[in-house]
Design a protein around this motif. Structure first.
Motif, PDB file in Angstrom:
ATOM      1  N   PRO A  16       0.849  -1.199   0.000  1.00  0.00           N
ATOM      2  CA  PRO A  16       0.000   0.000   0.000  1.00  0.00           C
ATOM      3  C   PRO A  16       0.879   1.240   0.000  1.00  0.00           C
ATOM      4  O   PRO A  16       2.101   1.165   0.062  1.00  0.00           O
ATOM      5  CB  PRO A  16      -0.782  -0.135   1.311  1.00  0.00           C
ATOM      6  N   GLY A  17       0.237   2.397  -0.044  1.00  0.00           N
ATOM      7  CA  GLY A  17       0.979   3.642   0.092  1.00  0.00           C
ATOM      8  C   GLY A  17       1.419   4.262  -1.209  1.00  0.00           C
ATOM      9  O   GLY A  17       2.404   5.007  -1.251  1.00  0.00           O
ATOM     10  N   GLY A 139      -4.831   2.074  10.389  1.00  0.00           N
ATOM     11  CA  GLY A 139      -4.270   0.950  11.130  1.00  0.00           C
ATOM     12  C   GLY A 139      -3.313   0.106  10.318  1.00  0.00           C
ATOM     13  O   GLY A 139      -3.094  -1.070  10.639  1.00  0.00           O
ATOM     14  N   ARG A 140      -2.721   0.689   9.268  1.00  0.00           N
ATOM     15  CA  ARG A 140      -1.861  -0.091   8.374  1.00  0.00           C
ATOM     16  C   ARG A 140      -0.406   0.377   8.385  1.00  0.00           C
ATOM     17  O   ARG A 140       0.374  -0.001   7.501  1.00  0.00           O
ATOM     18  CB  ARG A 140      -2.415  -0.037   6.952  1.00  0.00           C
ATOM     19  N   LEU A 141      -0.015   1.178   9.376  1.00  0.00           N
ATOM     20  CA  LEU A 141       1.393   1.565   9.527  1.00  0.00           C
ATOM     21  C   LEU A 141       1.959   0.763  10.695  1.00  0.00           C
ATOM     22  O   LEU A 141       1.658   1.050  11.853  1.00  0.00           O
ATOM     23  CB  LEU A 141       1.517   3.065   9.785  1.00  0.00           C
ATOM     24  N   PRO A 142       2.776  -0.238  10.410  1.00  0.00           N
ATOM     25  CA  PRO A 142       3.204  -1.155  11.483  1.00  0.00           C
ATOM     26  C   PRO A 142       4.059  -0.497  12.554  1.00  0.00           C
ATOM     27  O   PRO A 142       3.992  -0.890  13.718  1.00  0.00           O
ATOM     28  CB  PRO A 142       4.006  -2.233  10.730  1.00  0.00           C
ATOM     29  N   ARG A 143       4.885   0.469  12.165  1.00  0.00           N
ATOM     30  CA  ARG A 143       5.779   1.110  13.119  1.00  0.00           C
ATOM     31  C   ARG A 143       5.810   2.607  12.862  1.00  0.00           C
ATOM     32  O   ARG A 143       5.610   3.060  11.733  1.00  0.00           O
ATOM     33  CB  ARG A 143       7.194   0.551  13.000  1.00  0.00           C
ATOM     34  N   GLY A 323      20.289  -1.669   1.043  1.00  0.00           N
ATOM     35  CA  GLY A 323      19.469  -2.797   0.578  1.00  0.00           C
ATOM     36  C   GLY A 323      17.989  -2.552   0.786  1.00  0.00           C
ATOM     37  O   GLY A 323      17.156  -2.943  -0.045  1.00  0.00           O
ATOM     38  N   LEU A 324      17.638  -1.889   1.892  1.00  0.00           N
ATOM     39  CA  LEU A 324      16.237  -1.544   2.136  1.00  0.00           C
ATOM     40  C   LEU A 324      15.715  -0.620   1.036  1.00  0.00           C
ATOM     41  O   LEU A 324      14.601  -0.826   0.515  1.00  0.00           O
ATOM     42  CB  LEU A 324      16.105  -0.868   3.497  1.00  0.00           C
ATOM     43  N   LEU A 325      16.488   0.401   0.670  1.00  0.00           N
ATOM     44  CA  LEU A 325      16.064   1.312  -0.391  1.00  0.00           C
ATOM     45  C   LEU A 325      15.960   0.579  -1.730  1.00  0.00           C
ATOM     46  O   LEU A 325      15.044   0.833  -2.524  1.00  0.00           O
ATOM     47  CB  LEU A 325      17.036   2.479  -0.495  1.00  0.00           C
ATOM     48  N   ALA A 400       9.443   2.507   4.478  1.00  0.00           N
ATOM     49  CA  ALA A 400       8.879   2.475   5.830  1.00  0.00           C
ATOM     50  C   ALA A 400       8.162   1.155   6.086  1.00  0.00           C
ATOM     51  O   ALA A 400       8.293   0.550   7.162  1.00  0.00           O
ATOM     52  CB  ALA A 400       7.921   3.639   6.033  1.00  0.00           C
ATOM     53  N   LEU A 401       7.394   0.677   5.121  1.00  0.00           N
ATOM     54  CA  LEU A 401       6.646  -0.564   5.305  1.00  0.00           C
ATOM     55  C   LEU A 401       7.565  -1.783   5.312  1.00  0.00           C
ATOM     56  O   LEU A 401       7.388  -2.700   6.111  1.00  0.00           O
ATOM     57  CB  LEU A 401       5.591  -0.692   4.215  1.00  0.00           C
ATOM     58  N   LEU A 402       8.567  -1.793   4.440  1.00  0.00           N
ATOM     59  CA  LEU A 402       9.489  -2.924   4.404  1.00  0.00           C
ATOM     60  C   LEU A 402      10.402  -2.933   5.614  1.00  0.00           C
ATOM     61  O   LEU A 402      10.774  -3.993   6.118  1.00  0.00           O
ATOM     62  CB  LEU A 402      10.324  -2.875   3.121  1.00  0.00           C
TER      63      LEU A 402
END
Length: 409
Positions: A16-17, A139-143, A323-325, A400-402
């Motif tokens: 999402p997002g 309610g879909r942003l885990p952190r 790696g995240l990016l 952010a989500l990953l």
């Protein structure tokens, strides 16, 4: 926020997002307004107010930094103490004229321009914050995520140090940023592990000595020759006293010496920069450069006064955050949207954050595909393809989500 983007035509789930069209248009307008009203470092009051107003309208609670410009804003509920992901933007402009012709949003402030893309960086972080705020409400942003809008990036040693002192990194576990790259097409990002930008220090030198007539140089301190030797010999000496792989370079931008062809002057001034890709060599650079200047000046009987201004260390991208990016960009736009980028000898105060927490900076492509002319950074005609805003927002929201999905602490 629409949930239509959560499945592709094949029916596979995707992150999402994504950026809704209405918000995309709003962000383009925000960037153009900021572009028209550039403010120098530590003077970004209008810019700070505009960011603050939009975040508050989204139900967020930004905090303006103590000095009155720049702000930080948390999104989400920080209840378990888990380190958050921070997204940083720099908000200041440059003291140069905007020379773009036939541009409806060119700078309205004389001798001020967003010629380094900070307006794009700011808009990307703002847009990511607005999208993530919607996800949080659903309610879909885990952190939780922190937005950092930092002033005075262009002012050595950089406003990042002030933002850190003001608490910008408290509770932060990782930090990410983008920087516009006019050599890369909009729609792409460039990534690199390790040093991606250079350390950058400023060097100012005064040389003094008894002047005289050019007919009798043996009775004087020949400052013209002394200054010329400093210009040529100091970089050569430094280059032989440090590992060449460190990329340590002394480069001069100004020399001022003498006023008449037959008069040896009593005063000379030089200024330039010291750049370095290796952080350990950068820590030793000041002593090396000052010693070399003194050696050359003494050889020519000139008295030297040296003002070595510490700037910023190199930006050294953490492998995991890089790696995240990469994963975030691939999730949004596929493998073909990521390319390797070369090291730059430009300085960036994002490096101060990386002295404290792991992070990474991506090169955000801003060149219109097919355009042959490169509108380079720090030039009055610089502009960006605004599609880059959409790309940057979706890169950051995916990151952010990953980040939340892949970290357990």
């Amino acid at each position: 926020m629409s949930r239509e983007s959560e499945a592709d035509p094949s029916g596979e789930a995707v992150l999402p997002g994504s950026l809704p069209e209405a918000l995309r248009a709003e962000l383009v307008a925000f960037r153009r307004d900021m572009h028209m009203h550039p403010e120098l470092g530590n003077q970004e009051f209008r810019t700070t107010a505009a960011i603050k107003e939009r975040l508050e309208r989204a139900g967020l609670k930004p905090r303006v930094l103590t000095a009155g410009t720049g702000l930080i804003c948390d999104i989400g509920d920080w209840t378990d103490g888990t380190p958050v992901l921070a997204m940083r933007a720099d908000i200041d402009a440059l003291p140069i004229p905007d020379t773009k012709a036939d541009c409806a949003y060119r700078s309205t402030v004389p001798d001020r321009a967003h010629a380094c893309g900070h307006d794009v960086h700011t808009t990307v972080v703002l847009g990511a914050g607005l999208v993530l705020a919607d996800l949080h409400r659903e309610g879909r942003l885990p952190r939780p995520v922190r937005l950092i809008f930092q002033p005075a990036e262009e002012v050595l040693p950089g406003g990042a140090a002030d933002a850190i002192e003001d608490g910008a990194l408290e509770g932060v576990g990782r930090i990410i940023a983008v920087h516009c790259d006019p050599r890369v097409d909009a729609g792409l990002v460039g990534l690199r592990e390790g040093a991606i930008t250079s350390a950058c220090d400023r060097l100012e030198i005064s040389l003094e000595g008894p002047g005289g007539h050019t007919a009798r140089p043996h009775l004087t301190t020949d400052l013209v020759t002394a200054a010329a030797r400093v210009v040529t010999d100091v970089p050569a000496l430094v280059g032989r006293r440090v590992d060449t792989r460190a990329g340590l370079a002394v480069t001069w931008g100004r020399i001022d010496c003498g006023h008449a062809p037959n008069v040896i002057p009593q005063h000379a001034e030089l200024s330039g920069t010291v750049r370095c890709l290796d952080i350990e060599a950068w820590r030793e650079a000041a002593d090396l450069v000052v010693a070399a200047i003194d050696e050359v000046a003494n050889l020519h009987r000139a008295k030297s006064e040296i003002n070595y201004v510490r700037g910023v260390p190199p930006v050294v991208n953490d492998a995991d955050v890089t790696g995240l990016l990469r994963d975030a960009m691939v999730a949004r736009r596929g493998e073909e949207a990521v390319e390797s980028t070369e090291q730059s000898l430009g300085g960036e105060d994002f490096s101060w954050y990386l002295e404290r927490v792991p992070g990474a900076m991506a090169r955000l492509g801003v060149r219109t595909p097919g355009e042959r002319t490169v509108r380079d950074l720090h030039q009055g005609d610089f502009d960006a393809d605004e599609h880059a805003i959409t790309v940057g927002v979706e890169l950051f929201t995916a990151a952010a989500l990953l980040d939340a999905a892949t970290r357990t602490a």
